[in-house]
Design a protein around this motif. Structure first.
Motif, PDB file in Angstrom:
ATOM      1  N   ILE A  37       0.780  -1.159  -0.110  1.00  0.00           N
ATOM      2  CA  ILE A  37       0.058  -0.048   0.014  1.00  0.00           C
ATOM      3  C   ILE A  37       0.817   1.093  -0.059  1.00  0.00           C
ATOM      4  O   ILE A  37       1.993   1.310   0.357  1.00  0.00           O
ATOM      5  CB  ILE A  37      -0.860   0.140   1.296  1.00  0.00           C
ATOM      6  N   PHE A  38       0.438   2.345  -0.534  1.00  0.00           N
ATOM      7  CA  PHE A  38       1.324   3.666  -0.583  1.00  0.00           C
ATOM      8  C   PHE A  38       0.475   4.449   0.245  1.00  0.00           C
ATOM      9  O   PHE A  38      -0.806   4.619   0.614  1.00  0.00           O
ATOM     10  CB  PHE A  38       1.221   4.080  -1.994  1.00  0.00           C
ATOM     11  N   MET A  39       1.230   5.472   1.022  1.00  0.00           N
ATOM     12  CA  MET A  39       0.551   6.380   1.698  1.00  0.00           C
ATOM     13  C   MET A  39      -0.321   7.436   0.954  1.00  0.00           C
ATOM     14  O   MET A  39      -1.270   8.158   1.495  1.00  0.00           O
ATOM     15  CB  MET A  39       1.517   7.310   2.810  1.00  0.00           C
ATOM     16  N   GLY A  40       0.359   7.824  -0.232  1.00  0.00           N
ATOM     17  CA  GLY A  40      -0.591   8.871  -1.186  1.00  0.00           C
ATOM     18  C   GLY A  40      -0.205  10.276  -0.571  1.00  0.00           C
ATOM     19  O   GLY A  40       0.502  10.355   0.401  1.00  0.00           O
ATOM     20  N   ASP A  41      -1.024  11.140  -1.448  1.00  0.00           N
ATOM     21  CA  ASP A  41      -1.006  12.601  -0.505  1.00  0.00           C
ATOM     22  C   ASP A  41      -1.530  12.550   0.673  1.00  0.00           C
ATOM     23  O   ASP A  41      -1.325  13.609   1.440  1.00  0.00           O
ATOM     24  CB  ASP A  41      -1.479  13.534  -1.776  1.00  0.00           C
ATOM     25  N   THR A  42      -2.359  11.809   0.930  1.00  0.00           N
ATOM     26  CA  THR A  42      -2.965  11.602   2.396  1.00  0.00           C
ATOM     27  C   THR A  42      -1.999  11.818   3.238  1.00  0.00           C
ATOM     28  O   THR A  42      -2.313  12.400   4.409  1.00  0.00           O
ATOM     29  CB  THR A  42      -4.199  10.721   2.433  1.00  0.00           C
ATOM     30  N   GLY A  43      -0.884  10.676   3.127  1.00  0.00           N
ATOM     31  CA  GLY A  43      -0.139  10.678   4.167  1.00  0.00           C
ATOM     32  C   GLY A  43       1.188  11.654   4.032  1.00  0.00           C
ATOM     33  O   GLY A  43       1.217  12.222   5.009  1.00  0.00           O
TER      34      GLY A  43
END
Length: 359
Positions: free
Chosen positions: A253-259
């Motif tokens: 999984i990636f953290m994305g811009d959310t993270g």
């Protein structure tokens, strides 16, 4: 010390256990990552990997913080809640950005204006509130004076100037972490080390608080709520470590811009409430280099029509040069560790010098 350990332990467990749940949910919903065209050949296998994993970091951080206070009985503070609020607000901006990318099936989410407006609103609210809420000693969560290892009293922004400075710092750090988040675990591992450094810094400020019951000590710090700041940093650090369990190469999984936007805002907020804004440039050296590589690439290309790096951000330059992804990640982690140790060294040396002078 106990609230810090509880926050870290709870946050770590929540992050490790909650992240695989998100992987299953996001996979069923088709919330997969789109890959930049420039690195399609290197990262083609990552296309479709669930993103928006930053949700797990935010949830774990909040749970760790709240449980720590419920178990310890200590009141929540303005400093802790403001930093958490800033982090969450930027996480929401990042979530919208990620969601649009998924819906439109492309690697472009919110346009630049929308993202900047979101960062502006979060930054201004944080800045205005951070110079209010003085405690019984008259200390506010943040100071209108620029800080390095402590407040630099000869450089004062004033209220309006501080709001502008806060916006520049928060948007700068959130974008810097966002640029760094391009390889499995790179941003998460680096952020965990920086946050661990801030646990040490805020705990040291707690142990050397000018308003301790025993009275001011040599080299003491005028910082509001150092214990709660340490609790926030510990919860966030553990959340990143737990997430890294699933985000390390090969990432599930990636953290994305959310993270990444949330973590950048968190680092900026911590630097302001601990009065170490310029020291953050040293501690977060990897993030600084990544952001500078993007700026330099744009400036040089527009001036000469030639590229300074094979690709920016900087980590992709080495990847295109033939380095294995894991090699780039580990070496950048080593650099992040060196930056953190150097920052701690500067912080301690300043305290030692002032303590010796005052004695």
């Amino acid at each position: 010390m106990k609230p810090i350990l509880v926050a870290a332990a709870v946050s770590l467990v929540v992050s490790i256990l909650f992240t695989p749940y998100l992987i299953r949910v996001f996979s069923r919903q088709g919330f997969g990552q789109e890959i930049r065209e420039e690195v399609q050949s290197q990262h083609a296998a990552k296309r479709g990997t669930p993103t928006m994993g930053g949700v797990a970091i935010l949830v774990a951080m909040w749970v760790g913080y709240l449980v720590s206070h419920l178990m310890g009985g200590d009141p929540m503070t303005a400093s802790g809640l403001l930093v958490l609020g800033l982090t969450t607000a930027l996480g929401i901006v990042g979530f919208l950005d990620d969601f649009i990318k998924i819906r439109k099936q492309r690697n472009l989410g919110l346009n630049k204006t929308a993202k900047l407006v979101g960062q502006l609103i979060a930054s201004v609210l944080f800045a205005i509130l951070a110079i209010r809420f003085a405690n019984s000693n008259g200390v506010t969560p943040a100071s209108v004076e620029l800080s390095f290892l402590r407040d630099i009293t000869v450089i004062s922004f004033g209220a309006i100037g501080f709001v502008i400075f806060a916006y520049v710092a928060i948007s700068g750090w959130s974008n810097a972490v966002n640029f760094t988040d391009g390889m499995d675990g790179l941003a998460g591992g680096t952020a965990a080390m920086v946050l661990a450094t801030y646990v040490l810094i805020s705990f040291w400020q707690l142990r050397n608080d000018c308003f301790a019951p025993s009275g001011p000590m040599p080299g003491c710090y005028t910082v509001r709520d150092p214990l709660d700041i340490a609790v926030v940093a510990a919860a966030a650090m553990a959340a990143c470590v737990g997430f890294l369990w699933w985000n390390a190469a090969p990432a599930k999984i990636f953290m994305g811009d959310t993270g990444s936007l949330a973590l950048g805002g968190l680092l900026a907020g911590l630097s302001m409430v601990t009065r170490t804004e310029l020291l953050m440039i040293v501690i977060g050296g990897v993030f600084v280099v990544e952001a500078l590589s993007v700026v330099l690439q744009i400036v040089v290309f527009r001036s000469t029509r030639r590229r300074l790096f094979r690709m920016a951000p900087f980590h992709h330059h080495f990847e295109l040069a033939g380095w294995a992804e894991t090699t780039v990640i580990i070496r950048f982690w080593v650099l992040a560790g060196i930056s953190c140790m150097f920052g701690v060294g500067l912080f301690y040396a300043d305290w030692l010098e002032k303590a010796m002078i005052l004695k």
